[in-house]
Write a protein that holds these residues in place. Structure first.
Motif, PDB file in Angstrom:
ATOM      1  N   GLU A   1      13.032 -39.903   4.240  1.00 52.90           N
ATOM      2  CA  GLU A   1      13.979 -40.842   3.635  1.00 52.90           C
ATOM      3  C   GLU A   1      14.392 -41.918   4.634  1.00 52.90           C
TER       4      GLU A   1
ATOM      5  N   THR B   1      18.415 -37.642  -1.665  1.00 56.95           N
ATOM      6  CA  THR B   1      18.306 -37.240  -0.260  1.00 56.95           C
ATOM      7  C   THR B   1      19.256 -38.011   0.656  1.00 56.95           C
TER       8      THR B   1
ATOM      9  N   ALA C   1      12.250 -33.929   4.481  1.00 58.42           N
ATOM     10  CA  ALA C   1      12.834 -34.801   3.461  1.00 58.42           C
ATOM     11  C   ALA C   1      13.753 -35.841   4.097  1.00 58.42           C
TER      12      ALA C   1
ATOM     13  N   GLU D   1      15.293 -28.335   1.539  1.00 56.49           N
ATOM     14  CA  GLU D   1      14.485 -29.547   1.672  1.00 56.49           C
ATOM     15  C   GLU D   1      13.089 -29.271   2.221  1.00 56.49           C
TER      16      GLU D   1
ATOM     17  N   GLU E   1      11.418 -32.824  -7.189  1.00 54.37           N
ATOM     18  CA  GLU E   1      11.049 -32.954  -5.782  1.00 54.37           C
ATOM     19  C   GLU E   1      12.277 -33.443  -5.014  1.00 54.37           C
TER      20      GLU E   1
ATOM     21  N   THR F   1       6.197 -30.207   1.216  1.00 52.57           N
ATOM     22  CA  THR F   1       6.363 -31.018   2.411  1.00 52.57           C
ATOM     23  C   THR F   1       5.379 -30.654   3.502  1.00 52.57           C
TER      24      THR F   1
ATOM     25  N   THR G   1      12.400 -34.881  -2.276  1.00 49.37           N
ATOM     26  CA  THR G   1      12.163 -36.126  -1.547  1.00 49.37           C
ATOM     27  C   THR G   1      12.376 -37.330  -2.444  1.00 49.37           C
TER      28      THR G   1
END
Length: 436
Positions: A219, A362, A215, A143, A425, A4, A427
């Motif tokens: 989202e 997420t 994350a 995250e 992942e 990230t 995300t």
């Protein structure tokens, strides 16, 4: 650097924020557990007598576990809609206020039946707050963490529980050692409760300095926040929620057995001195933390699932051996029983901070992870201490060991039913990887 874009320095700050808050919240939670074992039967349930008073006292622990899944839904809703950071500030404030008020509640001799009712109500508030705490603190790290070290960074929220328990036990040990038994039972036990609000101020300062997770922000930017995250989680991943709710049953059972029931067992049944029991409790809590770190680090190398499976498998055997060892009735055997119990629980607990979030999408990760975690808290943390006295009285202590072994088998089966997702992942939706 994390996927990230989070730097190593930022991860350290996030880990401190994650762990500091849970240290304080679990300190609050555990001073209640310690007081329930040592003080509450006399302070709030004297009319019931020693045996029934102890059962009622431990039942106050149980109501918090019942409240925790409700708290996970409530705070999970806000955590998935408004963000992890805002929600964590709320849980910390609610926990701090509730704990302080427990310390200020008059005893049953002063206000009668209103005293235990107030304590139970405040314990419910503690449970609601804690229902949203661990999940948010864990997601704050998970995250943002790089995949290769997600197990390590995600364990700081769990590690806070170990440190909080050590601090709680040390506080009671110090308080009890500096005053008479009568003074301790009269007002000394209240000091750790009232003083906890100072720690809450420290936790708030740390958490307010941390940014929202990338994350979550990503989202919301792509798809918007879920309108009803818990309902969406039940609709889209019911299987994962069901099995994840059983993964931690052994961990909760073993840990709360050690930090709650065994404190009372050591003093009331084995007749060990209270300072000795508290010192052993501190050692067991410290080993719990060591085992959390070990389990988390190993999980980054061989997978979360394998570590949790190993911990649950060993727990089945240890559950049957525990009470025969404890019944040797020496400080040494009590120390072995307590420390091995917490070490097994900690080793299996270490990877969970990464394993659980890796199962869910997420947009409803806070709700799904928190609910699964706290249902396990009811099954493993609330039920065993309450039924322990009844089972041992009717069928003997070995029967209670068999009960713990059955819980360990359930946890093992649920873990086997879930996937290993350590390469996912966070995300994106949890990857459809095969078990490893």
């Amino acid at each position: 650097m994390a996927a990230t874009g989070t730097t190593a320095g930022s991860m350290r700050r996030i880990a401190i924020a994650s762990g500091t808050g849970t240290v304080i919240e679990y300190y609050d939670f555990f001073i209640f557990a310690t007081a329930a074992a040592l003080v509450f039967p006399k302070a709030f349930f004297p009319a019931l007598g020693p045996a029934a008073g102890t059962v009622a006292s431990f039942a106050t622990l149980g109501v918090a576990f019942v409240a925790r899944p409700l708290g996970s839904i409530l705070f999970g809703h806000f955590g998935d809609r408004l963000g992890r950071k805002r929600t964590l500030v709320s849980t910390l404030l609610i926990m701090g206020l509730s704990t302080t008020l427990v310390g200020l509640t008059p005893s049953a001799q002063t206000i009668g039946v209103a005293a235990p009712i107030l304590v139970i109500a405040l314990r419910v508030l503690q449970g609601l707050a804690l229902g949203g705490e661990w999940t948010g603190a864990t997601l704050l790290a998970a995250e943002n963490a790089p995949k290769a070290r997600r197990g390590f960074w995600s364990m700081f929220g769990s590690l806070g529980g170990s440190i909080g328990y050590v601090l709680a036990s040390a506080t009671f040990l110090l308080t009890g050692a500096t005053m008479s038994e009568q003074a301790f039972l009269s007002y000394g036990w209240r000091i750790p409760f009232v003083a906890s609000f100072v720690l809450v101020a420290v936790g708030l300062f740390v958490r307010l300095k941390v940014d929202e997770t990338a994350a979550f922000k990503g989202e919301v930017a792509r798809h918007g926040a879920a309108r009803t995250p818990f309902a969406e989680a039940l609709r889209r991943q019911p299987r994962e929620i069901a099995f994840a709710s059983g993964v931690l049953v052994m961990v909760f059972a073993f840990y709360y057995l050690a930090v709650g029931y065994l404190i009372n067992y050591g003093t009331a049944v084995l007749h060990l001195a209270r300072p000795v029991v508290l010192i052993i409790g501190i050692l067991a809590g410290a080993l719990f933390g060591v085992a959390i770190v070990l389990g988390a680090v190993v999980s980054d190398r061989i997978g979360r699932r394998r570590v949790i499976i190993a911990g649950n498998a060993v727990a089945i055997v240890w559950a049957l051996a525990l009470f025969p060892i404890l019944d040797e009735a020496s400080a040494a055997t009590f120390a072995v029983g307590s420390c091995v119990t917490t070490f097994i629980a900690g080793f299996a607990y270490g990877p969970v901070g990464a394993f659980m979030p890796e199962l869910f999408h997420t947009r409803y990760r806070y709700s799904a992870t928190g609910f699964s975690y706290n249902v396990a808290g009811i099954l493993g943390g609330a039920v065993p201490p309450v039924v322990a006295a009844a089972i041992t009285a009717a069928y003997g202590r070995l029967a209670f060991g068999v009960f713990l072994a059955v819980l360990s088998v359930i946890a093992l089966g649920c873990t086997l039913a879930l996937r290993e997702n350590r390469h996912a992942e966070l995300t994106e939706p949890a990857a459809e990887t095969v078990s490893r």
